[in-house]
Structures are given as C-alpha cells and as structure tokens.
Design a protein around this motif. Structure first.
Motif, PDB file in Angstrom:
ATOM      1  N   THR A  78       0.799  -1.070   0.111  1.00 15.89           N
ATOM      2  CA  THR A  78      -0.048   0.028  -0.112  1.00 15.89           C
ATOM      3  C   THR A  78       1.039   1.301   0.088  1.00 15.89           C
ATOM      4  O   THR A  78       0.427   2.376  -0.532  1.00 15.89           O
ATOM      5  CB  THR A  78      -1.032   0.063   1.399  1.00 15.89           C
ATOM      6  OG1 THR A  78      -0.011   0.074   2.368  1.00 15.89           O
ATOM      7  CG2 THR A  78      -1.843  -1.067   1.241  1.00 15.89           C
ATOM      8  N   MET A  87      -2.718   0.008  -9.743  1.00 15.05           N
ATOM      9  CA  MET A  87      -3.892  -0.467  -9.206  1.00 15.05           C
ATOM     10  C   MET A  87      -5.366  -0.331 -10.101  1.00 15.05           C
ATOM     11  O   MET A  87      -6.298  -1.150 -10.207  1.00 15.05           O
ATOM     12  CB  MET A  87      -4.133  -0.229  -7.760  1.00 15.05           C
ATOM     13  CG  MET A  87      -3.186  -1.132  -6.791  1.00 15.05           C
ATOM     14  SD  MET A  87      -3.583  -2.942  -7.159  1.00 15.05           S
ATOM     15  CE  MET A  87      -2.398  -3.510  -6.066  1.00 15.05           C
ATOM     16  N   GLN A  91      -7.528  -3.051 -11.941  1.00 17.63           N
ATOM     17  CA  GLN A  91      -8.913  -3.510 -11.541  1.00 17.63           C
ATOM     18  C   GLN A  91      -9.723  -3.525 -12.833  1.00 17.63           C
ATOM     19  O   GLN A  91     -10.719  -4.236 -13.147  1.00 17.63           O
ATOM     20  CB  GLN A  91      -9.323  -2.488 -10.498  1.00 17.63           C
ATOM     21  CG  GLN A  91     -10.882  -2.518 -10.158  1.00 17.63           C
ATOM     22  CD  GLN A  91     -11.441  -4.198  -9.664  1.00 17.63           C
ATOM     23  OE1 GLN A  91     -10.570  -4.420  -8.658  1.00 17.63           O
ATOM     24  NE2 GLN A  91     -12.292  -4.690 -10.090  1.00 17.63           N
ATOM     25  N   ASN A 108       0.052  -9.027  -1.451  1.00 11.80           N
ATOM     26  CA  ASN A 108       0.483  -7.956  -0.524  1.00 11.80           C
ATOM     27  C   ASN A 108       1.771  -8.091   0.434  1.00 11.80           C
ATOM     28  O   ASN A 108       1.648  -9.105   0.854  1.00 11.80           O
ATOM     29  CB  ASN A 108      -0.842  -7.527   0.639  1.00 11.80           C
ATOM     30  CG  ASN A 108      -0.202  -6.345   1.137  1.00 11.80           C
ATOM     31  OD1 ASN A 108      -0.066  -6.720   2.256  1.00 11.80           O
ATOM     32  ND2 ASN A 108      -0.010  -5.173   0.690  1.00 11.80           N
ATOM     33  N   LEU A 123      -7.834  -1.351  -0.338  1.00 11.60           N
ATOM     34  CA  LEU A 123      -8.674  -2.048  -1.169  1.00 11.60           C
ATOM     35  C   LEU A 123      -9.962  -1.344  -1.257  1.00 11.60           C
ATOM     36  O   LEU A 123     -10.800  -1.252  -2.663  1.00 11.60           O
ATOM     37  CB  LEU A 123      -8.858  -3.356  -0.942  1.00 11.60           C
ATOM     38  CG  LEU A 123      -7.851  -4.254  -0.595  1.00 11.60           C
ATOM     39  CD1 LEU A 123      -7.756  -5.822  -0.234  1.00 11.60           C
ATOM     40  CD2 LEU A 123      -6.833  -4.159  -2.049  1.00 11.60           C
ATOM     41  N   GLU A 124     -10.660  -1.010  -0.398  1.00  9.36           N
ATOM     42  CA  GLU A 124     -11.926  -0.143  -0.378  1.00  9.36           C
ATOM     43  C   GLU A 124     -11.648   0.913  -1.059  1.00  9.36           C
ATOM     44  O   GLU A 124     -12.438   1.531  -1.973  1.00  9.36           O
ATOM     45  CB  GLU A 124     -12.412   0.160   1.094  1.00  9.36           C
ATOM     46  CG  GLU A 124     -13.657   0.754   0.987  1.00  9.36           C
ATOM     47  CD  GLU A 124     -14.393   1.061   2.329  1.00  9.36           C
ATOM     48  OE1 GLU A 124     -15.285   1.996   2.610  1.00  9.36           O
ATOM     49  OE2 GLU A 124     -13.889   0.021   3.369  1.00  9.36           O
ATOM     50  N   TYR A 126      -9.446   2.000  -3.443  1.00  9.19           N
ATOM     51  CA  TYR A 126      -9.382   1.784  -4.714  1.00  9.19           C
ATOM     52  C   TYR A 126     -10.411   0.823  -5.501  1.00  9.19           C
ATOM     53  O   TYR A 126     -10.255   0.753  -6.927  1.00  9.19           O
ATOM     54  CB  TYR A 126      -8.161   1.217  -5.237  1.00  9.19           C
ATOM     55  CG  TYR A 126      -6.912   2.378  -4.926  1.00  9.19           C
ATOM     56  CD1 TYR A 126      -6.484   2.836  -6.133  1.00  9.19           C
ATOM     57  CD2 TYR A 126      -6.596   2.692  -3.616  1.00  9.19           C
ATOM     58  CE1 TYR A 126      -5.250   3.817  -5.781  1.00  9.19           C
ATOM     59  CE2 TYR A 126      -5.646   3.509  -3.365  1.00  9.19           C
ATOM     60  CZ  TYR A 126      -4.964   4.358  -4.717  1.00  9.19           C
ATOM     61  OH  TYR A 126      -3.913   5.316  -4.406  1.00  9.19           O
ATOM     62  N   ILE A 128     -11.044  -2.310  -5.261  1.00  7.10           N
ATOM     63  CA  ILE A 128     -10.159  -3.549  -5.840  1.00  7.10           C
ATOM     64  C   ILE A 128     -10.977  -4.577  -5.451  1.00  7.10           C
ATOM     65  O   ILE A 128     -11.504  -4.996  -4.264  1.00  7.10           O
ATOM     66  CB  ILE A 128      -9.091  -3.779  -5.107  1.00  7.10           C
ATOM     67  CG1 ILE A 128      -7.940  -2.622  -5.203  1.00  7.10           C
ATOM     68  CG2 ILE A 128      -8.060  -4.977  -5.465  1.00  7.10           C
ATOM     69  CD1 ILE A 128      -7.814  -2.064  -6.840  1.00  7.10           C
ATOM     70  N   SER A 129     -11.542  -5.402  -6.628  1.00  5.77           N
ATOM     71  CA  SER A 129     -12.188  -6.742  -6.215  1.00  5.77           C
ATOM     72  C   SER A 129     -11.529  -8.123  -6.634  1.00  5.77           C
ATOM     73  O   SER A 129     -12.302  -9.005  -6.455  1.00  5.77           O
ATOM     74  CB  SER A 129     -13.535  -6.631  -7.086  1.00  5.77           C
ATOM     75  OG  SER A 129     -13.259  -6.567  -8.460  1.00  5.77           O
ATOM     76  N   VAL A 132      -6.762 -10.651  -3.177  1.00  2.00           N
ATOM     77  CA  VAL A 132      -5.446  -9.980  -2.590  1.00  2.00           C
ATOM     78  C   VAL A 132      -5.134 -11.058  -1.464  1.00  2.00           C
ATOM     79  O   VAL A 132      -5.960 -11.342  -0.694  1.00  2.00           O
ATOM     80  CB  VAL A 132      -5.969  -8.484  -1.963  1.00  2.00           C
ATOM     81  CG1 VAL A 132      -4.453  -8.092  -1.477  1.00  2.00           C
ATOM     82  CG2 VAL A 132      -6.158  -7.653  -3.237  1.00  2.00           C
TER      83      VAL A 132
END
Length: 182
Positions: A78, A87, A91, A108, A123-124, A126, A128-129, A132
C-alpha cells in the motif's frame, strides 16, 4: 604467530564452506523438478513455484488453483507509489477479462506494511475486487526473489512463467502481455 595464522585460515575456510552450503540450499529451494519433469523456478520457461496464502477474509488460495487460466501475479504494498498508480488499471483489466480465462492475483507484502489494517482500507479506497493475498511472512516474496515493488509475473495457462516485469504496468501493457500468453 604461525599457529594463529593457521587457526584463522581454518576458520575462514569453515565460514566459506557454510556460506557456500547456504547458497546451494537457497538455489535448491528455488529450482527443483515438478511431477511432470518441468523445472520449478522463477525464470522464464520454469513452472511457477506453487504457494498457499490467505486472503483478508481468511480464505486460503493456492496459485495452482488457477491452472488452466492465464495469471497476472502481482507483488505490491500500500505504501508503494508505483503500486498505487497501477491498481486502477489492474482493476479495469480484471473487470474486462475475469470471465475470459484470465486471473489477477495480487500478493500484498504484508510484512512491509505499517499495519495489516491498511490493506482493507486501501482495497476499499481503490475499489479492488480481485483476489488479494497476504504474504505475512515474506514466504512468496523470498521464493520469487522480489527485490522491488511492484513486481509482476505473467504465468500461462499451463503454469509456466512467461515473463517477469519490474515496475508498474498500465492497462494496455497488461492487455498486450497477458492476452498473448497461451
């Protein structure tokens, strides 16, 4: 004096021998043979070393679970500015190709994070789904000899490493490099 010199030479020899053995052990851990006779290692043309890591929700994921798919295996953190830059494109690439035999796995480098709590916040933020995975003990980083972030391995559907990319990728690079894999 002559006796001290002999002792020093013997000690240096023992230290050198131990150093040589540790190098051999590390190489053996990185490169060996798989069931099908393929060389397991981190070089282009090698069968990618399998690993098993947990996701934030506790689900365990193995690289070998993705055999039959093209895999973009990305090592990141991060705090890493180039990781943060790639990122959103990763995504978008994932959204476009997740149902077309392409997997994105983001590992990570958790041990390098200030705290594990930063990962879900990132993740929230950006959106990101894709999966990870948390490399809490640097096992994958060490096995794949990750020295700088981001580092991405492109693995074909047979589990063979096709390419290693050091540095950030954009969506066009991902599309060009991953889609040409077998």
């Amino acid at each position: 004096m002559k006796r001290n010199l002999i002792v020093i030479v013997v000690l240096l020899g023992l230290v050198g021998y131990g150093w040589y053995d540790s190098i051999k052990d590390k190489q053996a851990a990185v490169t060996n043979s798989g069931d099908n006779g393929m060389t397991i290692g981190i070089q282009q043309g090698n069968l990618a070393p399998d690993f098993e890591l947990d996701m934030l929700d506790g689900t365990t994921v193995k690289l070998s679970d993705y055999k039959g798919q093209k895999v973009l295996l990305n090592m990141w953190a991060t705090w890493c500015p180039p990781c943060r830059a790639e990122m959103p494109d990763m995504q978008t690439f994932y959204d476009d190709y997740k149902d077309k035999g392409v997997a994105v796995l983001a590992v990570n480098m958790t041990q390098s994070e200030k705290s594990v709590e930063q990962v879900p916040m990132f993740l929230e933020q950006y959106g990101i789904s894709f999966p990870v995975l948390l490399d809490e003990h640097n096992e994958v980083a060490n096995r794949y000899q990750v020295r700088s972030l981001p580092t991405t391995y492109l693995i074909n559907s047979e589990g063979i490493i096709e390419q290693k990319i050091i540095g950030p990728m954009n969506k066009e690079m991902m599309k060009k490099e991953v889609l040409q894999l077998q």
